[in-house]
Design an enzyme around this catalytic site. Structure first.
Site, PDB file in Angstrom:
ATOM      1  N   GLY A  99      97.728  52.993  76.250  1.00  6.24           N
ATOM      2  CA  GLY A  99      98.423  52.458  75.084  1.00  6.24           C
ATOM      3  C   GLY A  99      98.769  53.539  74.085  1.00  6.24           C
ATOM      4  N   SER A 107      95.820  56.465  81.664  1.00  4.47           N
ATOM      5  CA  SER A 107      96.441  57.125  80.525  1.00  4.47           C
ATOM      6  C   SER A 107      95.416  57.344  79.403  1.00  4.47           C
ATOM      7  CB  SER A 107      97.655  56.296  80.084  1.00  4.47           C
ATOM      8  OG  SER A 107      98.442  56.979  79.150  1.00  4.47           O
ATOM      9  N   MET A 108      95.649  56.806  78.206  1.00  3.73           N
ATOM     10  CA  MET A 108      94.716  56.973  77.100  1.00  3.73           C
ATOM     11  C   MET A 108      93.352  56.367  77.436  1.00  3.73           C
ATOM     12  SD  MET A 108      93.740  58.173  74.270  1.00  3.73           S
ATOM     13  CE  MET A 108      95.177  58.948  73.577  1.00  3.73           C
ATOM     14  N   HIS A 140      98.259  61.179  83.113  1.00  3.43           N
ATOM     15  CA  HIS A 140      99.634  61.667  83.122  1.00  3.43           C
ATOM     16  C   HIS A 140      99.934  62.282  81.760  1.00  3.43           C
ATOM     17  CE1 HIS A 140     101.235  57.432  81.765  1.00  3.43           C
ATOM     18  NE2 HIS A 140     100.396  57.947  80.917  1.00  3.43           N
ATOM     19  N   ASP A 152     101.938  60.989  87.405  1.00  2.00           N
ATOM     20  CA  ASP A 152     100.930  59.928  87.426  1.00  2.00           C
ATOM     21  C   ASP A 152      99.935  60.230  88.546  1.00  2.00           C
ATOM     22  OD1 ASP A 152     102.413  58.778  85.452  1.00  2.00           O
ATOM     23  OD2 ASP A 152     102.901  56.943  86.535  1.00  2.00           O
TER      24      ASP A 152
END
Length: 195
Positions: free
Chosen positions: A65, A94-95, A118, A169
């Site tokens: 997010g 991700s985060m 990523h 990714d």
């Protein structure tokens, strides 16, 4: 969702979140946003106020997010006086993966969970004049540098190795996560049940 709790005064209904919070279990679930970050921070404040010695278990199942919201969560995890143990219970992308890997008191993955790293992404379409676009690009590159530094610090990898791993990714199984330094141990559900 409510659960029944027995006490000396009888049986009462409490929310599942309240019951889990009383057991020092906090979730990062779904999209990381300013709202979810504030909720997380409130819970960590309460638990630190109650006891700074007893561990807090953070269970993550998130697609990632907002970077700024994630960084607020990161700062709280790093500054918490109470030890925070991280559990990936599905996916931490991700985060979410950055937050998971930043645990200083144990980073545990369930056998079928997954991490994904990523480069930082732009949340919205880019528009504006060339100066604005250049400023956005410079900001994004600075964010990428900061994220790579954080991941390098918590994995023991060089910034160059992290940059290579985040250039696309990159999905990690629990075994690959452990090998890359993102995870400490692969555990079963019983580890989460320990108090």
């Amino acid at each position: 969702m409510n659960v029944l709790v027995k006490s000396s005064s009888g049986i009462t209904q409490v929310s599942a979140d309240s019951k889990l919070l009383s057991q020092r279990k906090v979730f990062i679930e779904g999209e990381i946003s300013s709202e979810s970050a504030c909720e997380f921070i409130k819970k960590i404040l309460i638990l630190n106020e109650e006891d700074t010695d007893k561990p807090i278990d953070v269970l993550i199942n998130s697609p990632g997010g907002e970077i700024n919201s994630g960084m607020a969560i990161y700062d709280v995890i790093q500054a918490s006086k109470a030890p925070i143990r991280m559990f990936c219970i599905g996916r931490a992308y991700s985060m979410g993966a950055v937050l998971f890997s930043s645990g200083n008191h144990g980073r545990y993955m369930l056998p079928h969970s997954e991490l994904m790293l990523h480069e930082p992404l732009l949340g919205n379409r880019v528009s504006g004049n060339s100066s604005s676009i250049q400023s956005i690009s410079e900001s994004l590159l600075e964010t990428k540098r900061r994220m790579n530094q954080i991941l390098a610090r918590h994995t023991g990898k060089s910034e160059e190795e992290v940059e290579k791993a985040t250039s696309y990714d990159h999905y990690y199984s629990p075994k690959e996560s452990r090998e890359f330094g993102l995870c400490d141990e692969i555990v079963d559900f019983n580890k989460i049940m320990e108090n």
